[in-house]
Design a protein around this motif. Sequence first.
Motif, PDB file in Angstrom:
ATOM      1  N   MET A 159      12.689  59.873  33.235  1.00  0.00           N
ATOM      2  CA  MET A 159      13.008  60.561  31.981  1.00  0.00           C
ATOM      3  C   MET A 159      12.604  59.714  30.779  1.00  0.00           C
ATOM      4  O   MET A 159      12.684  58.502  30.808  1.00  0.00           O
ATOM      5  CB  MET A 159      14.505  60.833  31.945  1.00  0.00           C
ATOM      6  N   VAL A 203      20.427  68.541  23.668  1.00  0.00           N
ATOM      7  CA  VAL A 203      21.510  67.930  24.444  1.00  0.00           C
ATOM      8  C   VAL A 203      21.825  68.771  25.667  1.00  0.00           C
ATOM      9  O   VAL A 203      22.110  68.269  26.748  1.00  0.00           O
ATOM     10  CB  VAL A 203      22.783  67.779  23.569  1.00  0.00           C
ATOM     11  N   PRO A 225      18.955  67.156  29.730  1.00  0.00           N
ATOM     12  CA  PRO A 225      19.475  66.528  30.949  1.00  0.00           C
ATOM     13  C   PRO A 225      19.269  67.415  32.183  1.00  0.00           C
ATOM     14  O   PRO A 225      19.244  66.931  33.304  1.00  0.00           O
ATOM     15  CB  PRO A 225      20.966  66.351  30.663  1.00  0.00           C
ATOM     16  N   ARG A 226      19.138  68.719  31.997  1.00  0.00           N
ATOM     17  CA  ARG A 226      18.937  69.628  33.130  1.00  0.00           C
ATOM     18  C   ARG A 226      17.492  69.653  33.580  1.00  0.00           C
ATOM     19  O   ARG A 226      17.169  69.495  34.737  1.00  0.00           O
ATOM     20  CB  ARG A 226      19.321  71.057  32.742  1.00  0.00           C
ATOM     21  N   PHE A 248      26.061  62.628  29.509  1.00  0.00           N
ATOM     22  CA  PHE A 248      25.689  63.669  30.457  1.00  0.00           C
ATOM     23  C   PHE A 248      24.693  63.124  31.488  1.00  0.00           C
ATOM     24  O   PHE A 248      24.805  63.380  32.684  1.00  0.00           O
ATOM     25  CB  PHE A 248      25.103  64.879  29.725  1.00  0.00           C
ATOM     26  N   ASN A 249      23.736  62.347  31.006  1.00  0.00           N
ATOM     27  CA  ASN A 249      22.757  61.752  31.915  1.00  0.00           C
ATOM     28  C   ASN A 249      23.419  60.816  32.915  1.00  0.00           C
ATOM     29  O   ASN A 249      23.066  60.789  34.090  1.00  0.00           O
ATOM     30  CB  ASN A 249      21.686  60.998  31.129  1.00  0.00           C
ATOM     31  N   ARG A 299      25.206  62.879  35.479  1.00  0.00           N
ATOM     32  CA  ARG A 299      24.258  63.514  36.393  1.00  0.00           C
ATOM     33  C   ARG A 299      23.731  62.506  37.412  1.00  0.00           C
ATOM     34  O   ARG A 299      23.565  62.796  38.584  1.00  0.00           O
ATOM     35  CB  ARG A 299      23.092  64.098  35.587  1.00  0.00           C
ATOM     36  N   LEU A 318      22.813  72.917  38.308  1.00  0.00           N
ATOM     37  CA  LEU A 318      23.518  72.621  37.066  1.00  0.00           C
ATOM     38  C   LEU A 318      23.873  73.886  36.298  1.00  0.00           C
ATOM     39  O   LEU A 318      24.562  73.844  35.292  1.00  0.00           O
ATOM     40  CB  LEU A 318      22.678  71.693  36.190  1.00  0.00           C
TER      41      LEU A 318
END
Lengths: 411, 114
Positions: free
Chosen positions: A1, A44, A48-49, B33-34, B37, B47
């Motif tokens: 990422m 946001v 992350p998805r 959040f990362n 996860r 998700l």
Amino acid sequence: MTELGEHFFRHEYGRLVAILSRRVGVHHLDAVEDAVQYALLMAVERWPRDAAPENPSAWLFRVAHNRLVGELRRRARHAAVAEQHSLGVPDAIDEVPAAFLAGDVRDDLLRMLFVCCDDAIPAESQLVLALKTLCGFDVREIAERLFVTEANVYKRLERARSRLSELGLERSELTPNHLASRLPAVQAILYLLFTEGYLSSHADGAIRRELCEEATRLTHVLAEHHVSATPETFALLALMHLHSARMTARQDASGGLLLLEEQDRSLWNQREIHEGMSWLARSADGDVFSRYHAEAGIAAEHCLAPSFAETRWDRIVDCYALLERLAPSPLHTLNRSVAMAEWRGPADGLAVLEGLEPPTWLAGSYLWSAVLADLHRRCGHIELARRHTDAALDGAPSDAVRRTLERRLAR
Amino acid sequence: MQKFLCLQRSLPGAERQAEKPSPAQMQAMYAQFNEWREKFQKNLVDLGGRLGTGRVALPKPAPDGPLVEVKELVGGYMIVAATSLDEAIQIASECPGLLRPGSGVEVIEIHTPG
């Protein structure tokens, strides 16, 4: 990422607000800010998805732009229905750029900075507007940083916004004349932003540093653009770097303030000193000598001195004298007396203050009392020294300052 | 491992949070959040996402009685894999932003034949 920079979201906020408000007009600032807020929230939620996009900035721009166009169209339709008018969406927003033009960004940031410094906006509102739109702080964060209430921040913002919405109707672009005449105000606001951080008695060092870094970042934008790359701008940038160099060393391990003579000079940031000195060299161009030159000169003397005792106090006294002439303030006189005391002794320091009638804000401040207490003590005026020491300790704005004063004045 | 359906639910009577996060707060949310996860990589099957407007299709004739719109109750869903309901609840509870004033999560076991 993709790893995002430390202040990615804040800086993207400032960048996008600057770009988009240039496209649609600054009178749509509220819609612009809402659209940017929306785009960041989408990021946001989505990144992350689905993994962050390859070019996060371009992604944010596209989402914010589309959101803004939709909102302005909706408003235009409303207005059209209300006034039986033809659809009047500003032309500029229809020109969706085929590619993302990174080259414009610095120009847009700079332009936004000049927009904030409209002389019809009071300086305290200019500062808040810049913190909100260019630095991406929200009202709560600004209030915390400036030690004012959120209501006060709202009030200042409102004043700025109402002025900008008037401006929007004229839809006037900033001309080179505007830029030249507003440059001093822009410099003043960046200076203010820096000192808010540097002199703040905020307990959290990171928060103080953050304001200084924002001021320095925006001053770099100023220094790198031909309309604002003047000797004053260079001097301002020099002074920021030279002060930043000593920032970490000003505090002891427990967050207490250290006096200049107590600081570990090996902690001073040599890279910052180097950068400051090279901007100071660039500022010595032409015959301009501004207050920023004088202040950068003082900071440079401190940075270059191998020790407190070896400081060239004579030069510092000269710089303060120049500063008093360029930007008269009894505070500069007070500083000159301190430097004079180091150069020629405490009696000469006191002589500088002779006949000076300090205004109430200074006479009532711990700084004034502390300097007098120190000079009288060193001259052996026990009674006067004690009186001023008590006043200084009473007026100390924080425990850190009080502890520093006790250490200094108890000797 | 079993699968569990997690539904984010607005708690009845709770005020919707009007305050928007600042860019700095959003950056923190993003990082949290990362992290979450990453931590539960093996457990996060889907998700999911936010749920928008919905409509209930009914056999005719429709029975009398109130029918609530789906979105009023459920804000989003996701599917996690866990060895027990408790573990699934633990995973969902650690998801940043899921449990906060006015919002909770309902975790339901998914029975698969076989």
